[in-house]
Design an enzyme around this catalytic site. Structure first.
Site, PDB file in Angstrom:
ATOM      1  N   ASP A 247       0.820  -1.222   0.000  1.00 33.32           N
ATOM      2  CA  ASP A 247       0.000   0.000   0.000  1.00 33.32           C
ATOM      3  C   ASP A 247       0.844   1.258   0.000  1.00 33.32           C
ATOM      4  OD1 ASP A 247      -1.880  -2.167   1.047  1.00 33.32           O
ATOM      5  OD2 ASP A 247      -3.167  -0.477   0.506  1.00 33.32           O
TER       6      ASP A 247
ATOM      7  N   LYS B   1      -1.312  -5.077   4.106  1.00 30.66           N
ATOM      8  CA  LYS B   1      -2.354  -5.540   5.020  1.00 30.66           C
ATOM      9  C   LYS B   1      -1.772  -6.122   6.307  1.00 30.66           C
ATOM     10  CE  LYS B   1      -5.781  -5.114   4.598  1.00 30.66           C
ATOM     11  NZ  LYS B   1      -6.411  -3.913   5.218  1.00 30.66           N
TER      12      LYS B   1
HETATM   13  O1  MRU Z   1      -7.624  -2.811   3.038  1.00 31.39           O
HETATM   14  P1  MRU Z   1      -7.365  -3.202   1.615  1.00 31.39           P
HETATM   15  O2  MRU Z   1      -8.157  -4.395   1.187  1.00 31.39           O
HETATM   16  O3  MRU Z   1      -7.501  -2.026   0.675  1.00 31.39           O
HETATM   17  O4  MRU Z   1      -5.844  -3.615   1.622  1.00 31.39           O
HETATM   18  C1  MRU Z   1      -5.289  -4.061   0.427  1.00 31.39           C
HETATM   19  C2  MRU Z   1      -3.924  -4.577   0.578  1.00 31.39           C
HETATM   20  O5  MRU Z   1      -3.317  -4.535   1.622  1.00 31.39           O
HETATM   21  C3  MRU Z   1      -3.295  -5.072  -0.678  1.00 31.39           C
HETATM   22  O6  MRU Z   1      -2.364  -6.063  -0.385  1.00 31.39           O
HETATM   23  C4  MRU Z   1      -2.574  -3.924  -1.369  1.00 31.39           C
HETATM   24  O7  MRU Z   1      -3.400  -2.823  -1.542  1.00 31.39           O
HETATM   25  C5  MRU Z   1      -2.024  -4.348  -2.637  1.00 31.39           C
HETATM   26  S1  MRU Z   1      -3.135  -4.037  -3.968  1.00 31.39           S
HETATM   27  C6  MRU Z   1      -2.584  -4.726  -5.374  1.00 31.39           C
END
Ligand code: MRU
Length: 339
Positions: free
Chosen positions: A229, A240
Site C-alpha cells: 500500500d 495488510k
Molecule cells: O484494506 P485493503 O483491502 O484495501 O488492503 C489491500 C492490501 O493490503 C493489498 O495487499 C494492497 O493494496 C495491494 S493491492 C494490489
C-alpha cells in the site's frame, strides 16, 4: 474475471467488493462524494484501484454543474483523506490537483480530467502486466506460493500485483499450488483472492492466517508474494496487517519474500516505514462477523488495517520497471527516478 471498474460513455461503475464472491453488484460513482464513500467503506479497495477511483470521481465532480476551482480543491482534499495508508490515492489526487492548477479555467476542464483519469488508469493496467512478467522470472518451477490479502485484479486492474506474478508464473507452468491466507477480519484472501484464483484455474488452498508458520516449517512454501500500500524511501513496506508476521516467518525459514507493487505505491518522501500513516478502522469490523457480535458485549477491539515490513525482510520488490534487490535506499532511488 469480473472487472472492478467499468468506464463507459463517461459513466463509472465499480464492483461492490464487500459482496464478493457470492453477489456481483455494481455501484455507480457520479461525483467526489461517491468516490470517497466507495473508498472509505471499502466498496473498492486495494492501493492501485483506490487511486484510479479517486481520479475518476474528481473528474466527474468537475463535470457537475456549479463546480469551480475552489469547490474542486475542497473535494480533492476530502478524497485525499478517504483512507490514509495507500499512497496511490494521494498520487491520483496530486495529479488531479496539478491539472486543476494548470487548466482549471479551461471550458473543457471536466473532459480533460476524465481523459487524464483514463490515462492514469491505463498506466496502472500496463504496470500490472509488466509486474507479472518481471516477477514470474523469480519463481522457480514447481513452486508453492503463499500470498496474503488480495493483490489481484480486483485491487489492481487488470491482473493485480502479487497475483499478476502468480498468474504469469502459472501460465509458464511454474506454480504447483497457491496458499491464500484468509486475511482476518475483512477476509480479502478467502473471499477475493480465492475467487480470482478459482476463475483463473490456479490450484490453491485457503488457510487460516495462523497456519502460515506451520506450512513453512513443514517445507510446504517455496516463496511468499504480497502486494503493498505504501513503500517508503528505504523499501520498508506497508501492506495488510499480518504481512510483517509472514515476512518474519519467511526469513526464519529461509523462504524468499517478494513484494509486488507499481511505482505509484512508492513514496520517496518518507525516510522509512515509521513515517507511513497506518489506518485504524472501527473495532466493530473486527468483533462482529457478518453482522453478528462474537466478542463479549463490552469488549473493545483494536484494528490496525496495515503493518510495516522492514526492508531487510524483503528479498525483492517487483515493479513495472524491474526488480529491486537488495532492497535499500540506493536501489529504491534508482527505480523511483523519473524516466
Ligand atoms: O484494506 P485493503 O483491502 O484495501 O488492503 C489491500 C492490501 O493490503 C493489498 O495487499 C494492497 O493494496 C495491494 S493491492 C494490489
Amino acid at each position: 474475471m469480473t472487472a472492478p471498474i467499468i468506464v463507459r460513455n463517461g459513466r463509472v461503475l465499480v464492483l461492490d467488493q464487500r459482496l464478493l464472491p457470492h453477489k456481483i453488484k455494481h455501484v455507480r460513482i457520479k461525483n467526489a462524494d461517491d468516490g470517497c464513500k466507495a473508498i472509505a467503506d471499502m466498496i473498492v479497495r486495494g492501493a492501485p484501484l483506490i487511486g484510479i477511483v479517486a481520479f475518476y470521481s474528481l473528474a466527474l465532480e468537475a463535470g457537475k454543474p456549479g463546480s469551480n476551482e475552489r469547490s474542486l480543491l475542497k473535494k480533492a482534499g476530502k478524497v485525499n483523506s478517504a483512507r490514509p495508508t495507500a499512497v496511490n490515492l494521494n498520487e491520483a489526487v496530486r495529479q488531479f490537483t496539478l491539472l486543476l492548477e494548470k487548466h482549471g479555467q479551461d471550458k473543457n476542464f471536466a473532459a480533460l480530467a476524465m481523459k487524464k483519469a483514463a490515462e492514469f488508469h491505463r498506466k496502472e493496467v500496463k504496470a500490472s502486466e509488466l509486474i507479472g512478467r518481471h516477477g514470474a522470472k523469480l519463481i522457480k518451477k514447481g513452486s508453492a506460493i503463499m500470498t496474503y490479502c488480495n493483490a489481484g485484479a480486483l485491487a489492481a486492474p487488470d491482473l493485480g500485483t502479487a497475483l499478476a506474478v502468480i498468474f504469469e508464473a502459472h501460465r509458464l507452468g511454474k506454480v504447483k499450488r497457491v496458499y491464500t491466507c484468509e486475511t482476518r477480519p475483512y477476509l480479502q484472501g478467502m473471499r477475493l483472492t480465492a475467487f480470482e484464483l478459482e476463475a483463473a484455474g490456479v490450484p490453491f488452498r485457503i488457510i487460516s492466517d495462523n497456519t502460515a508458520g506451520f506450512l513453512m516449517k513443514k517445507g510446504m512454501v517455496d516463496a511468499v508474494v504480497v502486494g503493498a500500500d505504501r513503500i517508503a524511501g528505504n523499501g520498508d513496506t506497508a501492506n495488510k496487517v499480518g504481512t510483517f508476521t509472514l515476512a518474519v516467518l519467511a526469513k526464519h525459514h529461509g523462504i524468499p519474500f517478494y513484494v509486488a507493487a507499481p511505482l505509484t505505491t512508492i513514496d520517496m518522501s518518507l525516510r522509512d516505514g515509521s513515517e507511513i500513516p497506518i489506518e485504524e478502522r472501527s473495532d466493530g469490523e473486527l468483533v462482529n462477523i457478518a453482522g453478528k457480535r462474537f466478542a463479549p458485549k463490552k469488549a473493545r477491539g483494536l484494528y490496525f488495517g496495515f503493518d510495516v515490513t522492514d526492508a531487510d525482510l524483503i528479498t525483492a520488490i517487483i515493479t513495472e520497471k524491474g526488480v529491486v534487490s537488495p532492497v535499500n535506499r540506493a536501489n529504491m532511488k534508482k527505480i523511483a527516478k523519473e524516466e
